[in-house]
Design a protein around this motif. Structure first.
Motif, PDB file in Angstrom:
ATOM      1  N   ALA A  36      40.879  46.198  27.146  1.00  0.00           N
ATOM      2  CA  ALA A  36      42.130  46.929  27.428  1.00  0.00           C
ATOM      3  C   ALA A  36      42.517  46.751  28.902  1.00  0.00           C
ATOM      4  N   HIS A  37      41.499  46.799  29.764  1.00  0.00           N
ATOM      5  CA  HIS A  37      41.745  46.622  31.207  1.00  0.00           C
ATOM      6  C   HIS A  37      42.273  45.215  31.514  1.00  0.00           C
ATOM      7  N   VAL A  38      41.634  44.175  31.003  1.00  0.00           N
ATOM      8  CA  VAL A  38      42.080  42.815  31.348  1.00  0.00           C
ATOM      9  C   VAL A  38      43.490  42.539  30.792  1.00  0.00           C
ATOM     10  N   LEU A  65      40.857  36.628  32.137  1.00  0.00           N
ATOM     11  CA  LEU A  65      39.482  36.139  32.319  1.00  0.00           C
ATOM     12  C   LEU A  65      38.738  36.780  33.490  1.00  0.00           C
ATOM     13  N   HIS A  66      39.427  37.598  34.312  1.00  0.00           N
ATOM     14  CA  HIS A  66      38.790  37.997  35.573  1.00  0.00           C
ATOM     15  C   HIS A  66      37.518  38.828  35.389  1.00  0.00           C
ATOM     16  N   ASP A  67      37.439  39.604  34.314  1.00  0.00           N
ATOM     17  CA  ASP A  67      36.238  40.432  34.102  1.00  0.00           C
ATOM     18  C   ASP A  67      35.440  39.991  32.886  1.00  0.00           C
ATOM     19  N   VAL A  68      35.585  38.743  32.485  1.00  0.00           N
ATOM     20  CA  VAL A  68      34.943  38.299  31.244  1.00  0.00           C
ATOM     21  C   VAL A  68      33.409  38.328  31.348  1.00  0.00           C
ATOM     22  N   HIS A 125      37.520  35.985  43.513  1.00  0.00           N
ATOM     23  CA  HIS A 125      37.654  36.899  44.662  1.00  0.00           C
ATOM     24  C   HIS A 125      38.403  38.178  44.336  1.00  0.00           C
ATOM     25  N   HIS A 126      38.480  38.547  43.052  1.00  0.00           N
ATOM     26  CA  HIS A 126      39.362  39.673  42.690  1.00  0.00           C
ATOM     27  C   HIS A 126      38.842  41.027  43.152  1.00  0.00           C
ATOM     28  N   THR A 127      37.567  41.125  43.458  1.00  0.00           N
ATOM     29  CA  THR A 127      37.012  42.415  43.908  1.00  0.00           C
ATOM     30  C   THR A 127      37.046  42.539  45.428  1.00  0.00           C
ATOM     31  N   ALA A 143      46.770  43.347  41.374  1.00  0.00           N
ATOM     32  CA  ALA A 143      46.963  43.713  39.957  1.00  0.00           C
ATOM     33  C   ALA A 143      45.739  44.445  39.413  1.00  0.00           C
ATOM     34  N   ASP A 144      44.561  43.975  39.790  1.00  0.00           N
ATOM     35  CA  ASP A 144      43.313  44.594  39.317  1.00  0.00           C
ATOM     36  C   ASP A 144      43.174  46.033  39.821  1.00  0.00           C
ATOM     37  N   LYS A 145      43.770  46.321  40.964  1.00  0.00           N
ATOM     38  CA  LYS A 145      43.662  47.668  41.524  1.00  0.00           C
ATOM     39  C   LYS A 145      44.745  48.589  40.952  1.00  0.00           C
TER      40      LYS A 145
HETATM   41 FE   FE2 Z   1      39.060  44.203  36.732  1.00  0.00          FE
END
Ligand code: FE2
Ligand code: FE2
Length: 205
Positions: A36-38, A65-68, A125-127, A143-145
């Motif tokens: 749901a998050h991705v 794919l960022h949190d796969v 580097h998304h984190t 976007a992730d935040k």
């Molecule tokens: Fe995330």
């Protein structure tokens, strides 16, 4: 193959449709909240991408794919990193889940066959972001935040959204400052520190 190294991860064949394949691996391994998050991050990243003239499809794929690598246990991420001689910073040694950004990049490249740096680098580097981040790096980071993986609206949402109307750099720095000023950083990652210095240097008030 990254996922094949962990016997508890269930992998089914790839359909070639990245959205469906990301859904299959996350749902097939009991991660409905991550899925749901991705999904939300992908939509947010497309929205931000449109604001800054980025390729929508790249933004969507990076979001999905960022949190796969959430299907890999953090202790196994650390083990994998050490076995593969990946240089680690102190934050990653102390909090191995921080490695998930790097593990997701490896999964995107090896399992999903992505070779485009405008997709792989943002995932990696998304984190933490990084020094000299590209527009794609910053868009996914933000976007992730804004579409975070916790309940409700993030406390920094309005401030970051407002800054996003100015520039990607401003929005990224507003978020990073919020985290530091509110004691939310577990241990500063080397990339985070360098990214913040870089952003402070280029943003003229
Ligand atoms: Fe995330
Ligand atoms: Fe993440």
């Amino acid at each position: 193959m990254i996922f094949g190294g962990f016997p508890y991860i269930k992998i089914s064949g790839l359909s070639g449709d990245i959205v469906r394949d990301a859904e299959n691996i996350l749902l097939g391994n009991g991660r409905p909240k991550t899925y749901a998050h991705v999904h939300d991050v992908a939509e947010m990243n497309v929205r931000i991408g449109r604001m800054y003239g980025l390729d929508e499809n790249k933004c969507r794929i990076a979001g999905y794919l960022h949190d796969v690598s959430a299907v890999i246990k953090p202790a196994d991420m650390l083990k994998y990193a050490k076995e593969n001689s990946m240089p680690l910073c102190e934050a990653e040694e102390r909090y191995p889940f921080l490695l998930h950004q790097r593990m997701s990049r490896i999964a995107a490249a090896e399992y999903f066959m992505i070779s485009d740096e405008e997709i792989l680098s943002p995932i990696e580097h998304h984190t933490t972001l990084k020094e000299n981040a590209s527009a794609y790096d910053m868009a996914l980071f933000i976007a992730d935040k804004l579409a975070w993986d916790q309940e409700g609206v993030p406390p920094f949402y309005d401030e970051v959204e407002k800054a996003l109307g100015g520039s990607l750099e401003k929005a990224a720095l507003v978020y990073m400052k919020y985290m530091e000023d509110n004691g939310k950083i577990l241990w500063p990652h080397d990339n985070w520190k360098r990214a913040m210095e870089w952003l402070k240097g280029i943003i003229v008030r």
